[in-house]
Write an enzyme that holds these catalytic residues in place. Structure first.
Site, short mmCIF file in Angstrom:
data_model
loop_
_atom_site.label_atom_id
_atom_site.label_comp_id
_atom_site.label_asym_id
_atom_site.label_seq_id
_atom_site.Cartn_x
_atom_site.Cartn_y
_atom_site.Cartn_z
N SER A 181 0.80 -1.23 0.00
CA SER A 181 0.00 0.00 0.00
C SER A 181 0.83 1.28 0.00
CB SER A 181 -0.96 -0.01 1.19
OG SER A 181 -0.29 -0.28 2.39
N HIS A 209 -5.50 -3.53 -2.01
CA HIS A 209 -5.27 -2.57 -3.09
C HIS A 209 -5.24 -3.23 -4.47
CE1 HIS A 209 -4.60 1.20 -0.94
NE2 HIS A 209 -4.04 0.48 0.01
N LYS A 240 -12.23 0.19 -0.46
CA LYS A 240 -11.37 0.89 -1.42
C LYS A 240 -12.05 0.91 -2.79
CE LYS A 240 -7.38 0.62 1.45
NZ LYS A 240 -6.51 -0.31 2.15
C1 LIG Z 1 -6.52 -0.50 3.57
C2 LIG Z 1 -5.98 -1.82 3.90
C3 LIG Z 1 -6.60 -2.60 4.87
C4 LIG Z 1 -7.76 -2.10 5.68
O1 LIG Z 1 -8.94 -2.11 4.97
P1 LIG Z 1 -10.21 -1.38 5.60
O2 LIG Z 1 -11.35 -2.02 4.91
O3 LIG Z 1 -10.06 0.07 5.32
O4 LIG Z 1 -10.19 -1.67 7.06
C5 LIG Z 1 -6.11 -3.88 5.10
N1 LIG Z 1 -5.03 -4.34 4.42
C6 LIG Z 1 -4.40 -3.60 3.50
C7 LIG Z 1 -3.23 -4.17 2.78
C8 LIG Z 1 -4.85 -2.31 3.22
O5 LIG Z 1 -4.21 -1.57 2.31
#
Ligand SMILES: *Cc1c(COP(=O)(O)O)cnc(C)c1O
Length: 393
Positions: A181, A209, A240
């Site tokens: 990320s 992602h 996301k």
């Molecule tokens: C954003 C992210 C999360 C968290 O996801 P949410 O649904 O916002 O809690 C978990 N793992 C990774 C790799 C992320 O980039």
């Protein structure tokens, strides 16, 4: 001495280091532009990759569900929070991802925290990439298993750990982000699967992602590598590219059966509201219907990255729409972000402890919702501030 003086001192230190932040207030929806202090600003920091957070069909699905189901699930899933919409959503995601079973959680973070703990135990070993997301690190901390960390995407290092330690444990779980990320690079999933097969290990990929971004119709990093059915646990987020909120894990049905009994967020925290579930279902339906949104996302990302390179910025090792703009010092990173905001562009600075000290960066998140005009406007602001702060070569 006031009891909270110790916290006041720590906050003072943040200010002295130039990394103290006041949370910006977005006065409207999350779109290509957002409203900050009454001004329209180009938004280069959302994870809303496909613009689904405000897609008319997604909004309508959500409103219809409120009329039918109300606004809250009313209970954890293991009591009466397991609404039919949620069950339908799990079946839809399984179909989309070409995986056997799916379990939905309240967020991606929640999913990692619940699943890792539930599927490992004393006598097991978890091996984790050093740049894995904080929610994986926290999930691993809650497990009774032993831990080891391999150097970022370094397969020789992973193999060495396996050679040394595999025989000492019952199960070994190799765990990695699909797309990292903070840098936008990919895990070498094909090689990880080979090592997992050679050493008889379980595999776990957090594709927060990658889902909605990589692979056919946005099926994710596992699809990108053609590895369907070969990863034991594939985590995704619904917060996301999908544009709403929530997380899920794809697995075999037997693993799901166990999670429904032992994953603590399913047992002790209320299920996602039906309005969100309905919105998520519509987002997946859109993804299955058309590649229009994913195609535009990649066109925008490639355009922006090409021009940033031409301007002489270091955009690291990104292979995805996540575009880190490497700055270095914490203070300069925050200053760059402030200067961009003055010019009408929002890009949050990412500094320690989210990334290592001295590896401060601006993380640009490109979306399908950006217009060419938005991207050119942002490029111009980057060009100016980069010169002023001596960041461009
Ligand atoms: C954003 C992210 C999360 C968290 O996801 P949410 O649904 O916002 O809690 C978990 N793992 C990774 C790799 C992320 O980039």
């Amino acid at each position: 001495m006031a009891k909270l003086d110790y916290l006041a001192k720590q906050v003072e230190q943040l200010k002295a280091d130039g990394v103290y932040r006041v949370l910006p207030i977005n006065e409207g929806p999350c779109e290509n532009r957002i409203t900050l202090q009454g001004k329209s600003i180009v938004n280069l920091s959302a994870n809303n990759y496909l613009g689904f957070a405000t897609h008319p069909r997604v909004i309508e699905a959500s409103m219809n569900a409120i009329k039918t189901y109300g606004v809250g699930a009313g209970s954890v899933r293991t009591i009466v929070g397991n609404q039919d919409l949620l069950v339908e959503l799990e079946e839809l995601i399984a179909l989309f991802k070409h995986e056997e079973a799916v379990t939905v959680f309240q967020s991606g973070l929640n999913c990692n925290i619940g699943v890792i703990q539930a599927i490992t135990d004393k006598g097991d070993l978890i091996i984790s990439d050093e740049l894995n997301h904080a929610s994986i690190i926290d999930g691993v901390r809650l497990s009774k298993a032993d831990r080891a960390v391999y150097k970022h995407v370094d397969m020789a290092d992973l193999e060495q750990i396996l050679q040394e330690k595999r025989s000492m444990y019952r199960n070994v779980l190799i765990i990695t982000d699909g797309v990292f990320s903070m840098d936008g690079d990919l895990a070498p999933l094909d090689q990880i699967v080979k090592l997992a097969n050679k050493f008889d290990c379980l595999t776990y990929v957090d594709d927060a992602h990658g889902s909605g971004v990589l692979g056919e119709n946005g099926r994710g990093t596992v699809d990108h590598f053609g590895l369907h059915g070969q990863i034991d646990f594939i985590v995704g987020t619904l917060s996301k590219a999908i544009g709403v909120v929530g997380g899920y894990v794809c697995s075999k049905q037997i693993a799901k059966d166990w999670l429904l009994h032992r994953a603590r967020p399913l047992l002790f925290s209320t299920a996602i509201p039906p309005s969100s579930i309905a919105a998520i279902k519509e987002s997946f339906t859109l993804l299955m219907e058309t590649t229009e949104h994913t195609t535009r996302l990649w066109e925008n990302a490639n355009y922006f990255k090409r021009h940033m390179k031409e301007l002489g910025f270091d955009i690291g090792r990104s292979q995805t729409p996540i575009t880190p703009v490497m700055i270095g010092s914490e203070a300069k990173t925050m200053q760059f972000s402030k200067e961009l905001l003055k010019r009408g562009v929002f890009v949050s600075g990412i500094v320690f402890p989210t990334v290592a000290k001295g590896k401060g960066r601006l993380r640009v998140m490109i979306s399908a919702s950006h217009t060419l005009e938005d991207l050119d406007f942002a490029l111009q602001a980057f060009a100016q501030v980069g010169l002023e702060l001596g960041v461009r070569s």
